[in-house]
Design a protein around this motif. Structure first.
Motif: not given
Lengths: 429, 429
Positions: A137-139, A141-143, A145-146
């Motif tokens: 899920t993009t959101e 996975v992005g979060l 990594m952050i």
């Protein structure tokens, strides 16, 4: 059962033409009972996984120690996930009165919502649970990594392995890759339980256990409810609920299902229900639209429409007696304000008076309304109530011949978003 | 104007049969323009009060000093009110990044929600604004008495007069009586502006000023919008919006209006809109049902239904470009997770990609969708946007021949609740 399902105000004899006739209900109830038998007898792995999970005990022996470890080393815990990966846990965790660790649900990617959270946390005492069934899920996975970068920049390189956990399916996926790379542990997401049905798995129960809740009691409530249904389908509450939902939609053109809990701690339940109902049934032109509301505040926002707008709604109130609880209205002030009838009343008295008055007002206006009345606001009751809605949804799907699993239509949007993100940077400016 | 109204994806030529034809739109637009002229030419005092309030300056000279005084002496401020007495202020205050005073909106009477708030506050540094037009809303009056008692018990007897303000109509009412008894000041609630239309009055602007916002700029945005409408009704955004709403409902049986902002700070806007639309238009069997959603989170909850469920929805996205803002996805982690396309992307880039992809996906599925795109997330833009929705609601009411003021149907419930509260104590147990 730890709740009562009060459906009298759904029938013609009580509310007039807006209600279902006894004959019609009997017909739908027969179909609903048959649908439940088909579901329980089905060999479908998704269905079976959802029905069986409340009976499990063994996995709790894995979940609880992970939660205890996080409780011990964290002052704050980020729960990173969206949709079915957060709504169930949020609903359960709202029960908790425990002060630490504080739980922060990172569900959205708006910088204004995300940035201030980091500013308030001590990276040395913050842990994280990353949840995505597909792991892609993009959101999320992005979060993820952050969050990982923030931990690595502000603390030791072991931080992720000590204080992070992922919940995702077995196999190669972005979230799994990150867990491997940064050496944090993974709880396997059941491959047969989709996000919106996952509240009784580690997805719901790990955050709940971190919040200090009795996760065995949550499962117990769910199990009792499921057992009651199997024992006597024709008088089981979820069968009656699904039969009413189908009767209202198919015979009375009711296209909207309002869930209105009268307790602040149940406000999240209505959002969880909204996803469960919308994504499971909103397919191929079918489905009804779930609407969330909270009593009494939404009496001052939505009730005029419910009472006197189009007769296209079925309203479900969720209540839990609050009489004699909370602060009390002081008699001297009440008298000075000319409000003697409020003197000595507790806030909980007001809440109960309004919820029952609203049910009656809706019935008087010919609007179908049911009440799901919890005995207590605790783990067992909430487990039973959430299992009620899971079964109600599965039974309704069967009545409408809709596949309750997956959300095929949303793929278009994901593909379009990815092509925008993959395009030249300039396109985004 | 500080926002764009993008309606291309509402028409047959773009989305097919789910859209409005050019002919149909022309017909409704003519009616909508005429309706606006009738509204602006009306002698009705409520209508005139709502249209004129953005032009006022003088009352700001009263509101601002009261706010400054509260800002100076309070670390925390309780805003006690419900429905129209809180939703507008909440929406505005979400813009603020100011840390003190912290604002607490006491809207509900659930003991679980109310009690913990008091536990976290210092009564010596806490103020309160009590808001009720009639001065007799039970929840608000009850909470007012509880707040006053808490102040009196935990601090000096002058506390209410120093740190409390009421906003209510002139004349005898319970809230006024309390203000008199405990010597705190009263800002007069405009008798012609009902709660859900009151955001541009002291009801919305006093809390906003305490939150450190530029309240003149809020009025300015609202004023500019109103002026644009008067200058050229046929191309004014609220006229087009109301005409579309009516065309969808009357010609295409669209019964649900979804408002889905793609910014966390606008999540409250959708709740404010929900009340405005529901209470103003939900009368005598008319009205459509407003649904609030937030992007991107509700893509993972509601979007499947919007795309592939019944074609009974018109969807309004509210966006504000966020590209290049927020934390950035680190390139090394993105590569390790096999997500190279996300490397270096800011969270705001993701948000923008998803909002435009969702608009496109809806259009591709033949679902009507418009976008209200703000230039900036600031006072002027939000003032303009809220005035947009106020006018859209008033124009739609005129098109449907519905009186947008009052909420007559909810009286039944209030009377029933009062009789329960007045009854013998035993009935509540």
């Amino acid at each position: 059962m730890p709740y009562k399902h009060i459906i009298d105000n759904c029938f013609v004899n009580r509310i007039g033409a807006g209600g279902v006739s006894a004959d019609c209900f009997r017909r739908f109830l027969a179909k609903g009972s048959a649908a439940l038998s088909e579901i329980t007898g089905s060999a479908d792995q998704e269905t079976q996984a959802i029905l069986r999970i409340p009976e499990q005990h063994k996995d709790l022996e894995t979940i609880q120690p992970v939660a205890d470890q996080l409780r011990e080393c964290c002052k704050d815990l980020l729960v990173v996930g969206t949709g079915g990966s957060s709504l169930g846990a949020r609903t359960l965790c709202a029960l908790s009165q425990t002060a630490t660790p504080r739980l922060w649900f990172l569900e959205n990617i708006d910088p204004d919502g995300v940035d201030p959270i980091f500013d308030n946390l001590d990276p040395k005492r913050t842990g994280a649970v990353f949840i995505s069934k597909s792991g892609s899920t993009t959101e999320t996975v992005g979060l993820t990594m952050i969050v990982l970068e923030w931990l690595l920049e502000n603390t030791s390189s072991n931080a992720p392995s000590e204080r992070c956990v992922a919940i995702t399916e077995r196999g190669d996926n972005p979230l799994h890759d990150l867990a491997r790379g940064y050496k944090f542990s993974v709880l396997e997401h059941d491959p047969f339980i989709g996000g919106r049905f996952s509240v009784f798995s580690s997805v719901g129960l790990l955050p709940a256990a971190v919040a200090g809740l009795d996760i065995a009691a949550i499962r117990q409530g769910a199990r009792e409810l499921a057992e009651t249904c199997l024992k006597d389908p024709a008088s089981a509450a979820p069968v009656a609920g699904a039969s009413l939902a189908a009767a209202f939609a198919d015979e009375l053109d009711i296209s909207i299902s309002v869930l209105m809990p009268y307790r602040d701690r149940l406000a999240g339940l209505a959002l969880w229900y909204r996803q469960l109902w919308a994504e499971s049934l909103g397919k191929e032109g079918r489905g009804t639209t779930p609407v969330q509301a909270t009593g009494t505040v939404d009496q001052h926002s939505q009730l005029q429409l419910y009472l006197d707008g189009p007769a296209d709604k079925w309203i479900s109130l969720v209540t839990c007696p609050a009489a004699n609880t909370g602060r009390t209205i002081p008699a001297d002030l009440a008298s000075e304000a000319g409000q003697g009838h409020l003197a000595g009343k507790a806030l909980g008295d007001l809440l109960d008076a309004f919820s029952s008055a609203t049910a009656e007002a809706l019935a008087q206006h010919g609007r179908p309304v049911r009440e799901l009345r919890l005995d207590a606001l605790d783990e067992r009751s909430l487990g039973a109530l959430m299992m009620h809605f899971v079964l109600e949804t599965l039974i309704t799907a069967r009545l409408w011949n809709v596949n309750p699993f997956g959300q095929p239509a949303v793929e278009t949007g994901k593909t379009l978003a990815m092509s925008r993100l993959a395009g030249p940077k300039g396109r985004l400016a």
